[in-house]
Scaffold this motif. Structure first.
Motif: not given
Length: 230
Positions: A53-72
């Motif tokens: 959201g507008r008040n958010g940050t990618t710092d609050n995504i703790v999984a790796s890009e590789a993990f997210l991509e592999e899991n759709g």
């Protein structure tokens, strides 16, 4: 009853986040331009999606890009309020695209009514849910069961138009929330209807429960509703 107060409930089924967002944007643009007064509520289930959201940050995504991509997983920056949240299978997402004139053009009351709709639907299966004094959404104890986030814009006439909405965890895989710091809150948990009841629940049944509670809370029991599957 007037036509401008009729709500069209549309079940989008299982749909990618981007497509559902474009549906909302197209409808909200029509309301903002005062092309019509059609009130619309979309109900949908998304594949795994993280929204910031507008008040958010990618710092609050703790999984790796590789993990997210592999899991759709899809990751999207969006224009609602709030921080990072998760959408996925087994979660009922409700997107009201409404102008708020019939509800005194009161944004704070609108958000409270969204929360109350979920609280009442949960009460039908004896889940005691409440608001949290410090955080938005709907909670069971110290665990969030439903996220709430809205984007509000104003028509030339001064009426507010809202989209985005609520995300209620039904049979949601709660492990997927470990990919993020939900809503930027580090010391709270998440829960689901299935977890609270100890068994999986029927998605369509909960669509009915939430819809009935919404109509009751917004005091529209006699409102004409045209429902269609898209």
């Amino acid at each position: 009853m007037t036509a401008e107060r009729a709500i069209e409930w549309i079940d989008l089924g299982h749909m990618h986040y981007d497509e559902a967002l474009e549906r909302q944007l197209a409808r909200s643009r029509a309301l903002l331009a005062e092309q019509d007064n059609q009130q619309t509520i979309y109900m949908v289930e998304h594949p795994p999606t993280i929204t910031i959201g507008r008040n958010g940050t990618t710092d609050n995504i703790v999984a790796s890009e590789a993990f997210l991509e592999e899991n759709g997983f899809t990751v999207r920056h969006v224009d609602r309020g709030g921080d990072v949240t998760y959408h996925g299978p087994g979660q009922l997402v409700v997107y009201p695209v409404l102008h708020l004139a019939p509800w005194n053009n009161d944004v704070k009351a609108y958000v409270r009514n969204l929360e109350e709709s979920v609280i009442r639907s949960l009460a039908t299966v004896n889940i005691h849910a409440t608001r949290h004094a410090d955080y938005p959404g709907v909670w069971v104890g110290d665990a969030k069961i439903c996220a709430v986030g809205a984007r509000v814009q104003k028509r030339p006439s001064g009426e507010f138009v809202t989209y985005h909405g609520i995300a209620l965890n039904l049979n949601t895989n709660l492990d997927h929330f470990s990919t993020i710091v939900p809503c930027g809150i580090r010391d709270k948990e998440v829960t689901s209807v299935a977890k609270e009841l100890g068994e999986a629940v029927d998605f369509s049944d909960w669509q009915t429960r939430v819809k009935a509670a919404f109509i009751e809370v917004f005091n529209e029991q006699g409102l004409y509703q045209n429902e269609r599957k898209v």
